[in-house]
Design an enzyme around this catalytic site. Structure first.
Site, mmCIF file in Angstrom:
data_model
loop_
_atom_site.group_PDB
_atom_site.id
_atom_site.type_symbol
_atom_site.label_atom_id
_atom_site.label_comp_id
_atom_site.label_asym_id
_atom_site.label_seq_id
_atom_site.Cartn_x
_atom_site.Cartn_y
_atom_site.Cartn_z
ATOM 1 C CE LYS A 132 -4.355 -0.123 0.834
ATOM 2 N NZ LYS A 132 -5.224 -0.819 -0.123
ATOM 3 C CB THR A 150 -2.252 -3.641 -0.387
ATOM 4 O OG1 THR A 150 -3.594 -3.414 -0.788
ATOM 5 C CG2 THR A 150 -1.489 -4.390 -1.483
ATOM 6 C CG ASP A 151 -7.542 -3.112 3.908
ATOM 7 O OD1 ASP A 151 -7.728 -1.904 3.657
ATOM 8 O OD2 ASP A 151 -8.051 -3.699 4.875
ATOM 9 C CG PHE A 194 -18.114 20.978 12.338
ATOM 10 C CD1 PHE A 194 -18.356 22.320 12.070
ATOM 11 C CD2 PHE A 194 -18.755 20.027 11.559
ATOM 12 C CE1 PHE A 194 -19.216 22.705 11.038
ATOM 13 C CE2 PHE A 194 -19.617 20.399 10.520
ATOM 14 C CZ PHE A 194 -19.838 21.742 10.274
ATOM 15 N NE ARG A 222 -13.308 20.520 13.299
ATOM 16 C CZ ARG A 222 -13.944 20.968 12.231
ATOM 17 N NH1 ARG A 222 -14.533 20.107 11.416
ATOM 18 N NH2 ARG A 222 -14.023 22.256 11.960
ATOM 19 C CD GLN A 229 -17.781 27.169 7.643
ATOM 20 O OE1 GLN A 229 -17.130 26.543 8.472
ATOM 21 N NE2 GLN A 229 -18.689 26.584 6.874
ATOM 22 C CG HIS A 241 -11.961 16.592 5.886
ATOM 23 N ND1 HIS A 241 -12.659 17.484 6.685
ATOM 24 C CD2 HIS A 241 -12.439 16.784 4.631
ATOM 25 C CE1 HIS A 241 -13.512 18.159 5.951
ATOM 26 N NE2 HIS A 241 -13.401 17.759 4.693
#
Ligand SMILES: O=c1[nH]c(=O)c2[nH]c(=O)[nH]c2[nH]1
Length: 306
Positions: free
Chosen positions: A20, A65-66, A165, A182, A230, A258
Site C-alpha cells: 500500500k 495491501t489493506d 464541529f 478534532r 468559517q 480532514h
C-alpha cells in the site's frame, strides 16, 4: 512448498513487488497541554515468494495491501513514531519476520515537518508546516490609480486540539459524527488589498506589511478556539483588518484538510485521539471576504483568477 514452476508459456515473471502506497498517518502525542506531531507518508512495498499469485491467482502467500495499511496505523499507536527511521525499521522487520513468503520489505517514508506557532504555553497545539509559503503580489495601474493586492498560498497550518464541529443541520444524508475535539488543518490561500492608491500618498512598507500580516493570520489561527473553519477564517481576516491600517479587504480560500480518527478497535487498541488518517480529497472548501466596514469588495471571488 509452493510450486515455483511457471506455466508452459514463453512469459516468465520478473521482479515484482506490492503493497500500500502513501499511507498518510498523523500521530499526536499529548504531553499535557503541549502536543507533539509526527506526520508521515508511508509506502509499503513487499516482495518474496509471489510467483503463484501472478501465475494462477492463488492468494495463499498474499498479505493484503489493506492489512499493510492497517499495520501502519496500528504500529503508530502501539510503538509510537519516534523517528521515521525507527518506525520504518519496525514495519520492515514485522513484515519480513511474521510472514514466511515475504522476503523483503521496502518502507519509504516522507516526513512533513511542523513548527510551533508561538512558543510554549499558548500555541502548544498550533503548528505551521515547514517549507515557506509562496508569496504573491498583483499590481494594477491605469495611469491614475493603483491597486495593490498581495497574498500567499501553500501555507499549511494545523491545530491538534481546540477545534469542534457540531450543531450543524442534519438531513437524511448526514452521517458526519459531531466532533468535540478534532484536528483543524488547512492550507491557507489568502489575498489582501492595500488602500494605497496614489503616488501622492506615502507607500506602505511592503516587506514589513507582509511579515506582520503573516504573523497576525498565524496568531489568529492559533488563538481561536474554533467551532468551525468559517469562524477561524473570519478571525484571521478580522485580525488583519484590526491591526493593519493599510489593508481594507482580505479574502481567504481555506481547504479543510480532514483528519479522520482511525478505528483501531479491530486490533484491540484504543485510539484516544492519537492516530489519524490525513485525507487529501475530497476536502471542504471554505471561502470568504472580510472587509473594513464601509469598504468595497474588489478581490475576485475565485482566487485562482488573481
Ligand atoms: O469547520 C467546518 N465547517 C463546515 O462547514 C464543515 N462541514 C463539514 O462536513 N465539516 C466541517 N467543518
Amino acid at each position: 512448498m509452493a510450486d515455483h514452476s511457471h506455466p508452459a508459456r514463453p512469459a516468465v515473471l520478473g521482479q515484482n513487488q506490492y503493497g500500500k502506497a502513501e499511507n498518510r498517518v498523523v500521530k499526536i502525542t499529548r504531553d499535557g497541554a503541549t502536543h507533539h506531531v509526527k506526520d508521515l507518508n508511508v509506502s509499503v512495498s513487499l516482495s518474496g515468494d509471489m510467483e503463484e499469485v501472478h501465475y494462477s491467482g492463488s492468494n495463499a502467500h498474499v498479505l493484503p495491501t489493506d492489512t499493510t495499511k492497517n499495520t501502519v496505523y496500528a504500529f503508530a499507536k502501539e510503538y509510537g513514531i519516534e523517528s521515521a527511521e525507527q518506525f520504518g525499521i519496525h514495519l520492515a522487520r514485522h513484515f519480513v519476520t511474521s510472514q514466511e513468503p515475504i522476503r523483503r520489505a521496502r518502507i519509504r517514508i516522507e516526513e512533513y515537518a511542523w513548527q510551533r506557532i508561538g512558543t510554549s504555553g499558548e500555541g502548544a497545539h498550533s503548528f505551521v508546516r515547514e517549507g515557506r509559503e509562496t508569496r504573491l503580489a498583483q499590481i494594477t495601474y491605469d495611469g491614475g490609480t493603483w491597486e495593490v493586492v498581495s497574498g500567499l498560498k501553500d501555507l499549511v497550518v494545523m491545530n491538534s486540539t481546540d477545534s469542534e464541529f457540531w450543531g450543524y443541520v442534519k438531513d437524511k444524508y448526514t452521517t458526519l459524527p459531531e466532533a468535540h475535539d478534532r484536528i483543524l488543518a488547512t492550507e491557507v490561500s489568502g489575498r489582501w488589498r492595500f488602500n494605497w492608491t496614489e503616488d501622492a500618498r506615502e507607500m506602505p512598507d511592503w516587506e514589513k506589511s507582509y511579515e506582520q500580516i503573516r504573523k497576525h493570520l498565524l496568531q489568529a489561527f492559533a488563538d481561536t478556539y474554533s467551532l468551525s473553519l468559517q469562524q477561524t477564517l473570519y478571525e484571521m481576516g478580522a485580525r488583519i483588518i484590526e491591526h493593519r491600517d493599510e489593508i481594507d479587504e482580505v479574502r481567504f480560500s481555506l481547504p479543510n484538510k480532514h483528519h479522520f480518527l482511525v478505528d483501531l478497535e479491530p486490533f484491540g487498541l484504543k485510539n484516544d485521539n492519537e492516530v489519524y488518517l490525513a485525507a487529501d480529497r475530497p476536502y471542504g472548501l471554505i471561502e470568504a471576504t472580510v472587509l473594513r466596514d464601509g469598504c468595497e469588495a474588489r478581490i475576485p471571488v475565485d482566487l485562482t483568477n488573481l
